[in-house]
Design an enzyme around this catalytic site. Structure first.
Site, short mmCIF file in Angstrom:
data_model
loop_
_atom_site.label_atom_id
_atom_site.label_comp_id
_atom_site.label_asym_id
_atom_site.label_seq_id
_atom_site.Cartn_x
_atom_site.Cartn_y
_atom_site.Cartn_z
N SER A 130 66.02 -74.07 -2.80
CA SER A 130 65.46 -72.86 -3.52
C SER A 130 63.80 -72.90 -3.08
CB SER A 130 65.55 -72.78 -4.92
OG SER A 130 65.08 -73.92 -5.45
N ASP A 163 59.36 -74.91 -15.00
CA ASP A 163 60.32 -75.77 -14.89
C ASP A 163 60.10 -77.01 -14.27
OD1 ASP A 163 60.46 -74.86 -12.41
OD2 ASP A 163 62.68 -74.19 -12.45
N HIS A 209 59.83 -75.25 -9.55
CA HIS A 209 59.71 -73.89 -8.88
C HIS A 209 58.49 -73.34 -9.02
CE1 HIS A 209 64.09 -73.81 -9.11
NE2 HIS A 209 64.18 -73.40 -8.05
#
Lengths: 220, 220, 220, 220, 220, 220, 220, 220
Positions: H15, H191, H194
């Site tokens: 991601s 988190d 990210h």
């Protein structure tokens, strides 16, 4: 308590079990377990016995009857190689007979219910540590009500199966009785089937009591 | 247990309390109480003590600091004429200092936090049976962590206020410690603030223990 | 039939009347009348007596009690200058006592119900050709059921008001009995309140019978 | 009345029949029957003759011509093993010739219409108690109108087929005439094809009259 | 051609004019002019006479009658200081009498139509270079049709006003006749009011012919 | 005019042709033809020559190059059995070389463009009455601009093919020149490729002039 | 570098500045700064000089001209009490003259542009450490292009204002020239105004060079 | 700098690489590269070295582990025939062990990670000019943190592979350290995984430094 270190528990059933769980399997982060009794059981078990590292998987699907469970038993129960399997089924088997009486192909009558359940238990029992059978229920306090009477018959099948096979038995209908002594059914569930979280918590408490859960984590 | 027949309890706070509750007031059917500790507390209280007919109202709002609580204290607490008021606030007061340090007007420092809380308690105490103070928390096991240290200071303010005013105190941070002994923070909350239902259940259990709840409804 | 050439009929009530009607007034093309008994009555009247050019206006609002009707009586009834007014109210007045017993401010008890209704009739009667009073109902065949008993009491208020003021009376509860002799409540309405179109048609038929409707348009 | 205890009736057709019914089959709870004449017929039959426990299934699909019916006759009619089959088709067969004259492959001319219908009747007749043929219609009072003239020709095919095979005949076009005597077409349907519920109710009344329905359930 | 260098033209009307134009004023890039005759006129004028740098503004609003035009004449016409004003109104004035005959307050009868139009022309005429009056229309070739007859009466009012005040007159109804000689009304507009682009182009062509437009830009 | 009674014309191309047409084929009611030059051509042809009953089908697809046309030539042109085929392609063949120069596999260089076009013409010519070739264009008045120069080269290919095969030629680039003499490119198209309706109308006018269209329908 | 510890910088402008920033002020977490040069500048400054703890606030609004800036100067610049103010405005002032030449009230001509800018600088200068003036730009390499010539004139106003008031000057147009030497305008921006991130990065690099930024954080 | 004229670089990962890139391949106009470090690298490279005409392709997919990369290595790396391949993988391989410890089948342990990476490098190396290995990272400054320790082990695998195969090495974890000296982790990423664009820019700067990028385009 029944569950040991790192045990895996699969809970299968209908919309009461499903409650919006994640697909294809109801486990993981956030609301993966849905918003019903499975989620409450998982949260109470994990917050009380964090050291056990239990693994719960919700495979309930809304609208299912025991006939549907049989169709997906391989992929949604056995393939997951659970240590424990919990089953709550029967509400739709009965309900369709009452809310769409003319659509008879959607009905699962008592004999098919009993035989299918028996078959599922027999194939599962040798592969797991234990089975937990939960009675279906109907949030209707009037014992003369026709659908309540039918549901009690299906519940009786569960009780007999539990006795015959020596499984854990959770009498969900009985667990809801104290609530119905003080609340009108509509306060628990407008349709007398899908309770709010208070009803689900009553189910979760009955389940946990049945497996020897201790509120303070003692006596493990 | 502290709560008597038909007592009304207002629970105010930030996103941990809010959790998607109904507007303008978080009570009623289905998910009106949100999906967090308030919902769990309500379900456990109502399913265990149905005869008490307690009334819980969730007035948490995501992102709130104690400064925001003061702005809406009249309409969201006092006007509701509660018997009990539960307060969990402070996480955003601290968090903004760490996640947007340059935007100083969004910070609520320790002195303002203490003074505002004191004012709220003083105006409320004469009008209710009791106040329940819950410490803010941070799901970070490292005691050297800067934000955890700050949060502990704000928690200390809560503890001192509880002692000074003789309120019920719920040490939420302490209630989460056993979980952190067995689970990594990310397993409870990716952002170390918003826990999954297991974390919320740990908060609910601490709350219920603090008010004398009995798992089997005994000793009331 | 009671209605004469170009008569205007306003039908007010709760969700049973509303059924998704157009705002601010439920009349016009397509589904402007909602999908319930008002729509069925309109369609049966207009298709059977097209020459009368009747005008029906649906002003039901979901969730309303008689207290809400009073608040909007001026704009939603009197200002429309109807020839006839039909009223079906009371279900929510009763239901809230059963589905959210703790939220007492949402309850409308029998005395307030009777007095408010009386006031509405008194202000309206001199301005219209006639009033049609419809009893509230509950799709529960068990006469011992607590909510059914309460609903029957509210229905009795309607019957007494109709007798006292000489209005048309539609006993909706009675009209549903034949259905309940052959169908389980869940087949009419999962929540025993909001029926499917079969239930609405039974209400419409009772209404039309009460106003002297003739299936083949004869005897006008 | 024609229909006996527990008879099953399949109603097939185009958008007039479809009206947003449930897929794959239009029966069950709430708006499963769509919002047109099928729904009205079902509600009137079920509320008037609840003891017959009739079963209606709506298999209309918007835009269909008789050519489309033939393609799905096996699955949507015969496989359902109906006691009675009702057919209303032909509007699109005609309409496409008028609203998209250049797209000739979308037209179903009279001969194909007659032959296909004949084939469907022949395969169906031996398998059912009876067939109900409904004429297609056009909400246009001017008999010189080109599309109305065409529709009348297609309606004539239906009438001849009904006579030849001794089926029930519902002359829908005739049933709408009284309405058109008092209302301008645009008040029934902006496009002169899709009527509002008043128009659908006129169709339903013609249907019910054709099958011997009694408004008060008598003469069964 | 009538329009001179940098002339500004405001076109007001109902849904035929509106066609999804930009708010608050229909001019600018892309589909700011809507998708109807205004857009076609603008594109034909701008592509044929780019050197004129004309400015067109669409202020049509769906559902409007002449009564609505009067209410917004100041802001939507005069304040824009146009050189030319084009008006096409009357369809809804007539239509409401036919599609909702009972809702009489939505009808604008002939006298009010004539008087209001007269007032609008009188206030506007001194402030502009010229007015363009377009007749309302109805896509119905049958001259005996009731709504077509009514529309012709309203069209006659437009013609008389044009004659009286010496304005440009666009006979839209007449412009559509050649199309109706070869196409059925449903091929132009399912509801006989809102044509497809072919119908709008016929209107645009009539308009342009009326103002001396030359297909090749000559004769300016 | 070139087109005779009931001729069928397929117009294929890229986004300039597509403009949101209906799938799979761009013809029928409302905006089936998209909102570009095809729609304008259809509306002008149908409103001016209604008696010809021409049939136009738009099969443009946004982003297409001549390579894409070749892939779908069978289904989107030949299978439709057109009397006439209009082709406008090449903009994306050029544009990709300028807006994503590194993604060379998306480029269609001059030779491939010429050869593919030749192949398409050869297979099509024997099966139709005639082909209409439209040059690609770029709304850039500066003849030194690199992309304009490239586009002119591709346009030259079209001109040579038209000459070689004796097809109708529409010089779209030339048709836009008069507009660019009076309007800045950004007033026609922010990206100099997708014009507003004024630009599309200029294309439509060039097309119609090329096929002998007469504004007043004369000289047919 | 110009910026000192904890300096606050407000960047105001049009869509180039806005780029989807947060409302009402563009600062905070995630994409609060939009996706353009402001975001790039913030990320480069914060990642290179984390110890400075600079605070950037984006107050650009799409479509703005200098006239719009003046309307909101108080709330969107002065009230924020910045240390530095960056201004990039003028693109829309020019663009509207070219893409909607007839809508003259949307044009801001050179004199108004110069005077308004002067007024803004004069009121701001005494309240800040410094002003950064950025030229408007047009991604058009042809110096003869009409809009490019106009933009250069507006850019010249910026340059003169920067010289007169001794502000920082960022020549954005010049910064884009090297890109245009190797890329066609369409590869940077289909509309020659809104560049992709490569264009925004070129702007950011020019800005940073202008304020003495060092890629490796040295020379502070 | 490492990259030569028209080199093609494929960047694969999870991601952090994906960031909402275009499918199936992340290259082209607008936000095709996503909103993370790949986009920043592309913008900095293209704006600084426009003459090189480099081609970057982002093939990151959110949630991927090295096991997922192996599954799609053929289509998403080798088939693209890159000159350079950049790999950043490992975060999910580690994270799943910490955020869902019971779901062990989602974990990729160190040995599998090392072996799979080795296999990928071996198959790729002969086909490219060079490989760029980026360490996975965790935005946690506490070196005692369990997940940080695990991530460092996986990073060590990357370092050893880079040394063994002589590839470029980007130590992303090290590149983030200066930021963590001045900012709390929550200010970079709620988190800790990210990051906002500041974090991505730090990664981009480390990458560019590793490939010999010069801020002012010199020293190429």
């Amino acid at each position: 308590m029944l569950f040991a270190q790192e045990d895996k528990l699969v809970l299968i059933g209908d919309s009461i079990t499903d409650c919006g769980r994640k697909r294809p399997y109801g486990e993981g982060r956030n609301d993966a377990y849905g918003t019903g009794y499975v989620s409450a059981i998982n949260a109470l078990l994990q917050s009380t016995y964090p050291e056990l590292k239990l693994r719960l998987i919700n495979t309930g699907i809304s609208g299912n009857t025991v006939r549907d469970l049989q169709d997906r038993w391989e992929t949604d129960v056995l393939d997951l190689k659970p240590d424990w399997v919990s089953i709550m089924i029967g509400i739709n088997d009965v309900w369709r007979q009452f809310d769409q009486p003319q659509i008879t192909e959607s009905h699962v009558y008592l004999e098919e219910y009993r035989d299918t359940l028996e078959a599922l238990i027999q194939v599962t029992k040798p592969q797991v540590k234990g089975i937990i059978l939960m009675t279906p229920f109907y949030i209707e306090p009037n014992p003369e009500d026709a659908m309540r009477q039918a549901m009690d018959q299906y519940g009786q099948v569960i009780k007999e199966a539990a006795a015959k096979h020596g499984t854990v038995l959770i009498d969900v209908q009985a667990a809801l009785e104290p609530l119905l002594a003080h609340r009108y059914p509509a306060a628990l569930a407008w349709d007398r089937v899908h309770p709010d979280l208070t009803g689900h918590m009553a189910i979760a408490r009955a389940f946990l009591e049945g497996v020897g859960f201790s509120w303070n984590g003692a006596a493990r």
